[in-house]
Write an enzyme that holds these catalytic residues in place. Structure first.
Site, PDB file in Angstrom:
ATOM      1  N   LEU A  86       0.836  -1.197   0.000  1.00 34.81           N
ATOM      2  CA  LEU A  86       0.000   0.000   0.000  1.00 34.81           C
ATOM      3  C   LEU A  86       0.872   1.249   0.000  1.00 34.81           C
ATOM      4  O   LEU A  86       1.854   1.331   0.762  1.00 34.81           O
ATOM      5  CB  LEU A  86      -0.921   0.010   1.219  1.00 34.81           C
ATOM      6  CG  LEU A  86      -1.839  -1.209   1.378  1.00 34.81           C
ATOM      7  CD1 LEU A  86      -2.669  -1.089   2.648  1.00 34.81           C
ATOM      8  CD2 LEU A  86      -2.726  -1.397   0.158  1.00 34.81           C
ATOM      9  N   CYS A  87       0.489   2.186  -0.835  1.00 30.88           N
ATOM     10  CA  CYS A  87       1.212   3.452  -0.915  1.00 30.88           C
ATOM     11  C   CYS A  87       0.590   4.438   0.067  1.00 30.88           C
ATOM     12  O   CYS A  87      -0.453   5.029  -0.196  1.00 30.88           O
ATOM     13  CB  CYS A  87       1.142   4.010  -2.338  1.00 30.88           C
ATOM     14  SG  CYS A  87       1.950   5.613  -2.521  1.00 30.88           S
TER      15      CYS A  87
END
Length: 279
Positions: A86-87
């Protein structure tokens, strides 16, 4: 391999989060690798995720806390792509923005906050509220079976799978989920399996099994229309009435008609005899 500083820091944080976990969050490091942490977020009330059990991993770099972890959520949620990095500002996508003062509890609190919002980023997905509620209802089944991939509990061959695969270190590939979850969360896995049994869920699908209807069989006495000992005489009387109702009036009164015809014949013969004598 973790540096001594990272090991010391993560050991301290584990003691802290175990003693005072943040709301809706539990976490611990893997027994074999202190850089690999497993967390469970419980969906907060009044959200589409309410009651859901969301399992994921934090993979810390050897020089933590001077660099952030890779963050994944393995459980399908309708918010994130399962087992995908996840960014986030607190993840390894943004090492320059990471604050070394942030701890595991800070990272997971931020993840929970982002999850309950609607902001999009790399690794997030769009879904309706109803779809997310459906995912939430199936999280416990998914975690303990890998989405139906894990055999029945305690069956031979149920072993943990390697955590390194095409999704990167810490990723969970198809079929690994249930065994890995059971390895890291044995008590919660046991609770999930009991819950599935109480709900009568099929481990292969997560759907309720069809109710087993008990077929009723008539006793031989009833099936054969025989009067049982001690049965009420009303049953026999009702049967006679039913038989009578099935017959015509002539059939029921044929002997009366025969006797009446004979009496009329005798009466007519006498009248004719008296008439002949008078003549």
């Amino acid at each position: 391999m973790a540096t001594p500083a990272a090991t010391k820091r993560l050991t301290r944080e584990y003691a802290s989060i175990s003693k005072s976990p943040p709301p809706y969050i539990i976490a611990h490091p893997s027994e074999t690798n202190i850089l690999e942490w497993h967390y469970i977020l419980t969906g907060p009330p009044e959200t589409p995720y309410e009651g859901g059990q969301y399992w994921g991993t934090l993979m810390f770099p050897p020089d933590y806390p001077f660099a952030p972890p890779a963050i994944r959520m393995h459980t399908p949620s309708g918010r994130f792509q399962p087992s995908t990095r996840l960014c986030l500002s607190i993840s390894d996508f943004h090492p320059k923005s990471f604050n070394p003062a942030w701890e595991v509890s800070t990272i997971l609190t931020g993840l929970l906050s982002f999850m309950t919002g609607e902001e999009m980023t790399t690794g997030s997905v769009r879904a309706s509220e109803q779809e997310r509620k459906l995912f939430a209802r199936r999280t416990r089944w998914w975690n303990s079976t890998g989405g139906g991939s894990k055999p029945i509990p305690n069956a031979p061959g149920v072993t943990a799978q390697p955590s390194s695969n095409s999704r990167g270190i810490g990723g969970i590939k198809a079929g690994d989920g249930g065994a890995k979850f059971r390895l890291e969360w044995p008590d919660i896995d046991e609770e999930n399996l009991k819950w599935m049994k109480e709900k009568n869920l099929d481990p292969a699908t997560g759907l309720p099994r069809p109710a087993q209807s008990s077929q009723l069989h008539c006793s031989p006495e009833v099936a054969g229309l025989r009067r049982r000992p001690g049965a009420s005489a009303t049953v026999v009387q009702d049967a006679q009435i039913a038989r009578d109702a099935g017959q015509g009036w002539v059939s029921r009164n044929k002997w009366k008609l025969v006797l009446g015809t004979m009496m009329l014949y005798i009466l007519a013969a006498r009248v004719l005899s008296d008439t002949s004598a008078a003549a």
